[in-house]
Every structure is written in C-alpha cells, then in structure tokens.
Motif scaffolding. Sequence first.
Motif, mmCIF file in Angstrom:
data_model
loop_
_atom_site.group_PDB
_atom_site.id
_atom_site.type_symbol
_atom_site.label_atom_id
_atom_site.label_comp_id
_atom_site.label_asym_id
_atom_site.label_seq_id
_atom_site.Cartn_x
_atom_site.Cartn_y
_atom_site.Cartn_z
ATOM 1 N N CYS A 218 0.829 -1.211 0.000
ATOM 2 C CA CYS A 218 0.000 0.000 0.000
ATOM 3 C C CYS A 218 0.858 1.254 0.000
ATOM 4 C CB CYS A 218 -0.951 -0.007 1.187
ATOM 5 S SG CYS A 218 -2.222 -1.298 1.081
ATOM 6 N N LEU A 219 1.968 1.237 0.726
ATOM 7 C CA LEU A 219 2.904 2.361 0.683
ATOM 8 C C LEU A 219 3.462 2.537 -0.721
ATOM 9 C CD1 LEU A 219 4.857 1.695 4.004
ATOM 10 C CD2 LEU A 219 3.339 3.632 3.561
ATOM 11 N N LEU A 220 3.683 1.430 -1.412
ATOM 12 C CA LEU A 220 4.224 1.490 -2.769
ATOM 13 C C LEU A 220 3.225 2.099 -3.742
ATOM 14 C CD1 LEU A 220 6.689 0.389 -4.601
ATOM 15 C CD2 LEU A 220 5.039 -1.372 -5.255
ATOM 16 N N VAL A 221 1.982 1.599 -3.750
ATOM 17 C CA VAL A 221 1.026 2.033 -4.775
ATOM 18 C C VAL A 221 0.495 3.436 -4.513
ATOM 19 C CG1 VAL A 221 0.377 -0.344 -5.316
ATOM 20 C CG2 VAL A 221 -0.995 0.954 -3.663
ATOM 21 N N THR A 222 0.628 3.925 -3.267
ATOM 22 C CA THR A 222 0.294 5.324 -2.994
ATOM 23 C C THR A 222 1.521 6.216 -3.087
ATOM 24 O OG1 THR A 222 0.569 4.979 -0.613
ATOM 25 C CG2 THR A 222 -1.660 4.739 -1.509
ATOM 26 N N GLN A 223 2.663 5.613 -3.426
ATOM 27 C CA GLN A 223 3.941 6.309 -3.582
ATOM 28 C C GLN A 223 4.331 7.075 -2.324
ATOM 29 O OE1 GLN A 223 4.194 8.389 -7.356
ATOM 30 N NE2 GLN A 223 3.945 6.485 -8.508
ATOM 31 N N ARG A 224 4.128 6.422 -1.171
ATOM 32 C CA ARG A 224 4.577 6.978 0.112
ATOM 33 C C ARG A 224 5.907 6.389 0.540
ATOM 34 N NH1 ARG A 224 0.692 10.032 -1.666
ATOM 35 N NH2 ARG A 224 0.123 11.630 -0.145
ATOM 36 N N ALA A 225 6.451 5.482 -0.230
ATOM 37 C CA ALA A 225 7.764 4.929 0.067
ATOM 38 C C ALA A 225 8.356 4.370 -1.228
ATOM 39 C CB ALA A 225 7.675 3.833 1.129
ATOM 40 N N HIS A 226 9.670 4.373 -1.303
ATOM 41 C CA HIS A 226 10.388 3.825 -2.455
ATOM 42 C C HIS A 226 10.504 2.315 -2.305
ATOM 43 C CE1 HIS A 226 13.750 3.111 -5.249
ATOM 44 N NE2 HIS A 226 13.412 4.265 -5.803
ATOM 45 N N ARG A 227 10.505 1.619 -3.414
ATOM 46 C CA ARG A 227 10.567 0.159 -3.354
ATOM 47 C C ARG A 227 11.812 -0.331 -2.634
ATOM 48 N NH1 ARG A 227 11.887 -2.917 -8.961
ATOM 49 N NH2 ARG A 227 12.158 -4.554 -7.419
ATOM 50 N N ALA A 228 12.904 0.440 -2.688
ATOM 51 C CA ALA A 228 14.139 0.025 -2.035
ATOM 52 C C ALA A 228 13.998 -0.039 -0.521
ATOM 53 C CB ALA A 228 15.268 0.977 -2.411
ATOM 54 N N ASP A 229 13.007 0.657 0.025
ATOM 55 C CA ASP A 229 12.788 0.676 1.470
ATOM 56 C C ASP A 229 11.703 -0.291 1.917
ATOM 57 O OD1 ASP A 229 14.688 2.728 1.797
ATOM 58 O OD2 ASP A 229 13.178 4.255 1.368
ATOM 59 N N LEU A 230 11.214 -1.119 1.004
ATOM 60 C CA LEU A 230 10.085 -1.987 1.299
ATOM 61 C C LEU A 230 10.460 -3.456 1.129
ATOM 62 C CD1 LEU A 230 7.389 0.072 -0.636
ATOM 63 C CD2 LEU A 230 7.824 0.091 1.844
ATOM 64 N N ALA A 231 9.808 -4.319 1.894
ATOM 65 C CA ALA A 231 10.091 -5.759 1.865
ATOM 66 C C ALA A 231 9.178 -6.464 0.876
ATOM 67 C CB ALA A 231 9.945 -6.343 3.268
ATOM 68 N N LEU A 232 9.189 -5.993 -0.343
ATOM 69 C CA LEU A 232 8.391 -6.606 -1.405
ATOM 70 C C LEU A 232 9.323 -7.362 -2.353
ATOM 71 C CD1 LEU A 232 6.016 -3.614 -2.219
ATOM 72 C CD2 LEU A 232 5.415 -5.701 -0.980
ATOM 73 N N ARG A 233 8.861 -8.523 -2.785
ATOM 74 C CA ARG A 233 9.672 -9.357 -3.665
ATOM 75 C C ARG A 233 8.919 -9.610 -4.961
ATOM 76 N NH1 ARG A 233 11.537 -15.669 -2.593
ATOM 77 N NH2 ARG A 233 12.673 -15.942 -4.571
ATOM 78 N N ALA A 234 9.572 -9.374 -6.072
ATOM 79 C CA ALA A 234 8.979 -9.602 -7.390
ATOM 80 C C ALA A 234 9.681 -10.758 -8.078
ATOM 81 C CB ALA A 234 9.089 -8.351 -8.249
#
Length: 264
Positions: A218-234
């Motif tokens: 949710c932080l990613l898709v609202t652009q409240r955080a950069h992907r580099a700071d998030l624990a998301l794996r693609a």
Amino acid sequence: MADPTPVLDDLRAESDELDRLVAELSPERWTLPTPAPGWTIAHQIAHLAWTDRSALLAVTDEDGFRGLVEQALAAPDTFVDQGAEEAARLPPAELLSRWREGRTALDDALRKAPQGARFPWYGPPMSAASLATARLMETWAHGLDVADSLGVTRAPTDRIRHIAWLGVRTRDFAFGVHGLPAPTDPVRVELRSPSGELWVYGPEGAPQRLTGPALDFCLLVTQRAHRADLALRAEGPDADRWLDIAQAFAGPPGTGRPPTGAVG
C-alpha cells in the motif's frame, strides 16, 4: 454488485482517526511542512476536503462535476495544487469544519446511491464502492503525511485491504500512464495483512509473482515509500517493473519518494 457498506464504514473510521490527529492542533502546527513538497498539514486536509467535494458533485450534480473536469483539463499540472492552496489559507477551525461537513455529506450520498449506479470521475466512471475505495486510499495516504509531520506512528489496520485491492486492479493503469504496454501475463499477488491474514489476488500458477507485507504494498502504490525501502519481492520482469511504477491514484505519473535506505 459490490455492497459499498464495508468500505464506507472503513472510510469513516479512517477519516475519524485522522480527524483525531488534527482536531486539537494549534494554528501554528497546522503550518508544519509535510513530506509532500510545499504542502503543510493544512494543505493535506484542504486537499481531502476539496476532493470530497469533487466526489460529492460527481454523485449528486453531474453538470457541476463536469465543470470541474473542464477546469482540470485547462490546467492539468496545477489544478490539484490550486484547490489545496485556496482552502489551506482558511482558519484551521473553518477548514476542519469544511472537511467534516464534506465527508459526512459524501458518506450520506454514497450510502443512498441506487444499486448499480456509476458516477463520472477524472478517469472511467466509478461505482459507489469504487469511489469510496479511492477516497479511503487518499485519506490513508494523506493521513500518513500528516502523521509523519507530527512525528506520530500510526498502527496499520486491515482497512488497507481496500487499498491493496485497488493497487492490484490498477497495475495496467500504472503501465499505461508511463507509456508502457500492459503486461499480458497474469500476476499472483500474495500479501500478509496487518492482522496476519494472507490476502491473495490472481491465479496460483501465474508466471509473475509479487509477495510481501500488505502495508508495504500500500505504501508502494500510494507512492509513500520507495521500493528500495520496502520488503516486497517480485518474480518475473513484469512484476519487477511494476514495483518501479506502481500507482493506484488517477492522474499523470507521480514522482514518488526517494529511498531512505531503511529497508522494511
């Protein structure tokens, strides 16, 4: 046909939580800067009040809303900021009253909307449930900006399930606003909710996958955080590209936030 009641209830709760953050602020604290460049706390609340009014017009006065769309087309790069700037100049008590009255009127209009009705918006027409979901997304995201400005950490709730759903639904839109073709392969999204549930979207055997905490998504898709700071794996090139351009809100591509180095 989706029942809008659950998301409307969650939107009301999200708005009330943000209201409690700002209700007792001194006039000086309303002028505190937020992470959005050039926007104070007053700008954040003014923007929510302005957008609630736009949504209310879309539901109750199609001709009036059409006038707003014409204004947006005439000044696409400044239209949103102008709306926030005008109301941010109001005395805080008046701005707070305007926001409360507007969101209450919108809640009432959406609950009374005929089943199956669709309303004009700045993109495709939206159902009552979809319009409420968009308002929840914005309220949550701008609420984060206010909380950051005040040094408050808000505990995430499962109300973000609506934002996660919207983020998945807008994958092709995110590619489109960046001038990229929509991926042809389906994507499997598996997100762990704040309460520990697993939220799953897409077919199990999809060649593209995206996994991680629902809050981070949710932080990613609202652009409240950069992907580099998030624990998301693609997994897969399209899913990986999506993490760079994800955007659940209407309008041109957002600039997002720079990385902080604090990986979630």
